[in-house]
Design a protein around this motif. Structure first.
Motif, PDB file in Angstrom:
ATOM      1  N   VAL A   1       0.818  -1.171  -0.086  1.00  0.00           N
ATOM      2  CA  VAL A   1       0.162  -0.013   0.121  1.00  0.00           C
ATOM      3  C   VAL A   1       0.712   1.143  -0.122  1.00  0.00           C
ATOM      4  O   VAL A   1       0.667   2.207  -0.596  1.00  0.00           O
ATOM      5  CB  VAL A   1      -0.911  -0.173   1.069  1.00  0.00           C
ATOM      6  N   VAL A   2       1.843   1.260   0.890  1.00  0.00           N
ATOM      7  CA  VAL A   2       2.988   2.374   0.809  1.00  0.00           C
ATOM      8  C   VAL A   2       3.426   2.635  -0.680  1.00  0.00           C
ATOM      9  O   VAL A   2       3.643   3.872  -1.149  1.00  0.00           O
ATOM     10  CB  VAL A   2       4.246   2.154   1.556  1.00  0.00           C
ATOM     11  N   LEU A   3       3.771   1.617  -1.350  1.00  0.00           N
ATOM     12  CA  LEU A   3       4.535   1.809  -2.944  1.00  0.00           C
ATOM     13  C   LEU A   3       3.244   2.319  -3.813  1.00  0.00           C
ATOM     14  O   LEU A   3       3.420   3.339  -4.560  1.00  0.00           O
ATOM     15  CB  LEU A   3       4.909   0.308  -3.401  1.00  0.00           C
ATOM     16  N   VAL A   4       1.943   1.751  -3.534  1.00  0.00           N
ATOM     17  CA  VAL A   4       1.069   2.517  -4.396  1.00  0.00           C
ATOM     18  C   VAL A   4       0.607   3.813  -4.037  1.00  0.00           C
ATOM     19  O   VAL A   4       0.446   4.723  -4.955  1.00  0.00           O
ATOM     20  CB  VAL A   4      -0.123   1.560  -4.222  1.00  0.00           C
ATOM     21  N   GLU A   5       0.798   4.189  -2.858  1.00  0.00           N
ATOM     22  CA  GLU A   5       0.388   5.551  -2.360  1.00  0.00           C
ATOM     23  C   GLU A   5       1.533   6.357  -2.930  1.00  0.00           C
ATOM     24  O   GLU A   5       1.314   7.648  -3.349  1.00  0.00           O
ATOM     25  CB  GLU A   5       0.524   5.764  -0.818  1.00  0.00           C
ATOM     26  N   GLN A   6       2.870   5.984  -3.200  1.00  0.00           N
ATOM     27  CA  GLN A   6       4.105   6.656  -3.775  1.00  0.00           C
ATOM     28  C   GLN A   6       3.575   6.868  -5.142  1.00  0.00           C
ATOM     29  O   GLN A   6       3.737   7.935  -5.509  1.00  0.00           O
ATOM     30  CB  GLN A   6       4.980   5.935  -3.485  1.00  0.00           C
ATOM     31  N   MET A   7       3.185   5.858  -5.825  1.00  0.00           N
ATOM     32  CA  MET A   7       2.863   6.004  -7.144  1.00  0.00           C
ATOM     33  C   MET A   7       1.568   7.079  -7.562  1.00  0.00           C
ATOM     34  O   MET A   7       1.861   7.752  -8.236  1.00  0.00           O
ATOM     35  CB  MET A   7       2.446   4.730  -7.717  1.00  0.00           C
ATOM     36  N   LEU A   8       0.847   6.847  -6.466  1.00  0.00           N
ATOM     37  CA  LEU A   8      -0.312   8.089  -6.793  1.00  0.00           C
ATOM     38  C   LEU A   8       0.209   9.534  -6.652  1.00  0.00           C
ATOM     39  O   LEU A   8      -0.326  10.418  -6.971  1.00  0.00           O
ATOM     40  CB  LEU A   8      -1.596   7.565  -5.831  1.00  0.00           C
ATOM     41  N   GLU A   9       1.201   9.584  -5.537  1.00  0.00           N
ATOM     42  CA  GLU A   9       1.701  10.875  -5.279  1.00  0.00           C
ATOM     43  C   GLU A   9       2.620  11.394  -6.247  1.00  0.00           C
ATOM     44  O   GLU A   9       2.771  12.606  -6.647  1.00  0.00           O
ATOM     45  CB  GLU A   9       2.434  10.992  -4.050  1.00  0.00           C
ATOM     46  N   ASP A  10       3.670  10.454  -6.822  1.00  0.00           N
ATOM     47  CA  ASP A  10       4.624  11.162  -7.761  1.00  0.00           C
ATOM     48  C   ASP A  10       4.726  10.353  -9.016  1.00  0.00           C
ATOM     49  O   ASP A  10       5.759  10.608  -9.819  1.00  0.00           O
ATOM     50  CB  ASP A  10       6.104  11.311  -6.971  1.00  0.00           C
ATOM     51  N   GLY A  11       4.025   9.201  -9.258  1.00  0.00           N
ATOM     52  CA  GLY A  11       3.967   8.351 -10.608  1.00  0.00           C
ATOM     53  C   GLY A  11       5.103   7.653 -10.501  1.00  0.00           C
ATOM     54  O   GLY A  11       5.406   6.978 -11.803  1.00  0.00           O
ATOM     55  N   SER A  12       5.599   7.108  -9.558  1.00  0.00           N
ATOM     56  CA  SER A  12       6.852   6.302  -9.643  1.00  0.00           C
ATOM     57  C   SER A  12       6.295   4.784  -9.656  1.00  0.00           C
ATOM     58  O   SER A  12       5.243   4.488  -8.932  1.00  0.00           O
ATOM     59  CB  SER A  12       7.380   6.300  -8.365  1.00  0.00           C
ATOM     60  N   ASP A  13       7.062   3.877 -10.447  1.00  0.00           N
ATOM     61  CA  ASP A  13       6.680   2.616 -10.563  1.00  0.00           C
ATOM     62  C   ASP A  13       6.939   1.759  -9.295  1.00  0.00           C
ATOM     63  O   ASP A  13       8.105   1.683  -9.023  1.00  0.00           O
ATOM     64  CB  ASP A  13       7.454   1.978 -11.780  1.00  0.00           C
ATOM     65  N   PRO A  14       6.070   1.029  -8.900  1.00  0.00           N
ATOM     66  CA  PRO A  14       6.106   0.517  -7.652  1.00  0.00           C
ATOM     67  C   PRO A  14       7.351  -0.624  -7.742  1.00  0.00           C
ATOM     68  O   PRO A  14       8.077  -0.738  -6.542  1.00  0.00           O
ATOM     69  CB  PRO A  14       4.631  -0.354  -7.142  1.00  0.00           C
ATOM     70  N   LEU A  15       7.344  -1.259  -8.756  1.00  0.00           N
ATOM     71  CA  LEU A  15       8.535  -2.276  -9.015  1.00  0.00           C
ATOM     72  C   LEU A  15       9.740  -1.713  -9.053  1.00  0.00           C
ATOM     73  O   LEU A  15      10.963  -2.057  -8.486  1.00  0.00           O
ATOM     74  CB  LEU A  15       8.349  -3.086 -10.433  1.00  0.00           C
ATOM     75  N   GLU A  16      10.055  -0.530  -9.666  1.00  0.00           N
ATOM     76  CA  GLU A  16      11.134   0.259  -9.854  1.00  0.00           C
ATOM     77  C   GLU A  16      11.568   0.810  -8.357  1.00  0.00           C
ATOM     78  O   GLU A  16      12.559   0.882  -8.011  1.00  0.00           O
ATOM     79  CB  GLU A  16      11.034   1.343 -10.669  1.00  0.00           C
ATOM     80  N   MET A  17      10.643   1.241  -7.790  1.00  0.00           N
ATOM     81  CA  MET A  17      10.692   1.718  -6.448  1.00  0.00           C
ATOM     82  C   MET A  17      11.242   0.756  -5.437  1.00  0.00           C
ATOM     83  O   MET A  17      12.139   0.952  -4.695  1.00  0.00           O
ATOM     84  CB  MET A  17       9.432   2.503  -5.773  1.00  0.00           C
ATOM     85  N   LYS A  18      10.732  -0.335  -5.632  1.00  0.00           N
ATOM     86  CA  LYS A  18      11.152  -1.779  -4.664  1.00  0.00           C
ATOM     87  C   LYS A  18      12.681  -1.872  -5.045  1.00  0.00           C
ATOM     88  O   LYS A  18      13.430  -2.479  -4.117  1.00  0.00           O
ATOM     89  CB  LYS A  18      10.222  -2.821  -4.819  1.00  0.00           C
ATOM     90  N   SER A  19      12.942  -1.991  -6.491  1.00  0.00           N
ATOM     91  CA  SER A  19      14.122  -2.126  -6.687  1.00  0.00           C
ATOM     92  C   SER A  19      15.263  -1.113  -6.276  1.00  0.00           C
ATOM     93  O   SER A  19      16.478  -1.606  -5.993  1.00  0.00           O
ATOM     94  CB  SER A  19      14.213  -2.266  -8.425  1.00  0.00           C
TER      95      SER A  19
END
Length: 290
Positions: free
Chosen positions: A20-38
């Motif tokens: 959910v944190v990764l999805v929230e980050q995506m909604l905030e700045d458009g970042s890809d959850p998989l890339e963010m996790k990487s």
């Protein structure tokens, strides 16, 4: 977004909190959850490498007020603390002294408080031998606690005192332990709240403005506070005041701190007789390592 809102989203969606944190980050700045996790995994690897490389070494710091603390503690056989806490504290001192030596560290959440998260991650990896994926998820969750504090208050000692730096680092570390071990976000928030309440009001008072004294040893002590807070949360102890409200209180405390206690090098420890004497020694080029 507040922590409680994120927790509600995770519970309603029946999804792991770190996702959910990764999805929230995506909604905030458009970042890809998989890339963010990487990216988080890459940061984890760097933090472990930094802690391993500097663990227990004598280091030559910028102004020589520290540099051998990690070495001394690494040689010491603990009388009462656990192997986990000893390892975390040595790693915290090692990385904080590496920062004071101008070496590479991960500023998590800041350079001055970097030892706390490095120490905790290193101990989790080395002593408990936690699976890497769980460490990555824990680091993601630690990040959202830091992010909430940064947006509500600050993570800068010059803005809200050391409670904003060491306090935030310890809260993140405490939340991370609990999440890594239980995947329970609510318990993690209790650990973070207990930690922040214990360090609230902490002033930022580096001698001469250099991040060495009392900053380096404070990193190691903060690791111990984080571990104690996590153990309480794991036992079922709750913070009466929710994390979001603790952060709001922290913001008010930060605003009320006088300027001399916010990284100006004029108040607190920096204003003591010995600190003033050390500053005079700087000018004459004579400084003893401590």
């Amino acid at each position: 977004m507040k922590f409680l809102q994120l927790l509600n989203v995770a519970q309603k969606a029946n999804q792991p909190f770190h996702e959910v944190v990764l999805v929230e980050q995506m909604l905030e700045d458009g970042s890809d959850p998989l890339e963010m996790k990487s990216k988080v995994r890459s940061l984890l690897h760097t933090m472990l490498e930094v802690a391993e490389y500097n663990y227990g070494k004598i280091q030559k710091t910028l102004v020589g007020l520290c540099g051998n603390n990690a070495y001394l503690l690494s040689l010491y056989e603990p009388k009462v603390m656990s192997e986990f806490m000893h390892t975390a504290m040595v790693a915290a001192l090692s990385v904080a002294e590496a920062n004071a030596s101008m070496k590479k560290i991960v500023a998590c959440p800041t350079a001055g408080s970097c030892g706390v998260m490095h120490g905790m991650i290193y101990a989790l990896a080395k002593v408990t031998q936690i699976d890497e994926d769980r460490l990555v998820n824990g680091l993601i969750v630690a990040g959202i606690f830091g992010d909430i504090i940064a947006k509500t208050v600050s993570i800068s000692g010059s803005v809200a005192g050391c409670q904003a730096e060491i306090g935030t680092a310890a809260a993140m570390a405490s939340a991370m332990i609990v999440y890594v071990l239980t995947q329970d976000a609510e318990k993690s928030s209790h650990a973070a709240a207990l930690c922040l309440k214990s360090l609230m009001g902490l002033v930022c008072d580096p001698i001469g403005g250099y991040v060495e004294v009392p900053c380096v040893k404070r990193n190691a002590v903060a690791v111990a506070v984080a571990i104690a807070s996590a153990e309480m949360a794991l036992s079922g102890i709750k913070s009466v005041i929710p994390f979001d409200e603790v952060v709001e209180a922290m913001a008010k405390v930060g605003k009320s701190l006088p300027e001399e206690l916010r990284e100006t090098g004029r108040g607190g420890i920096a204003g003591t007789k010995t600190a003033c004497s050390i500053l005079q020694s700087f000018r004459s080029g004579v400084v003893e390592e401590n």
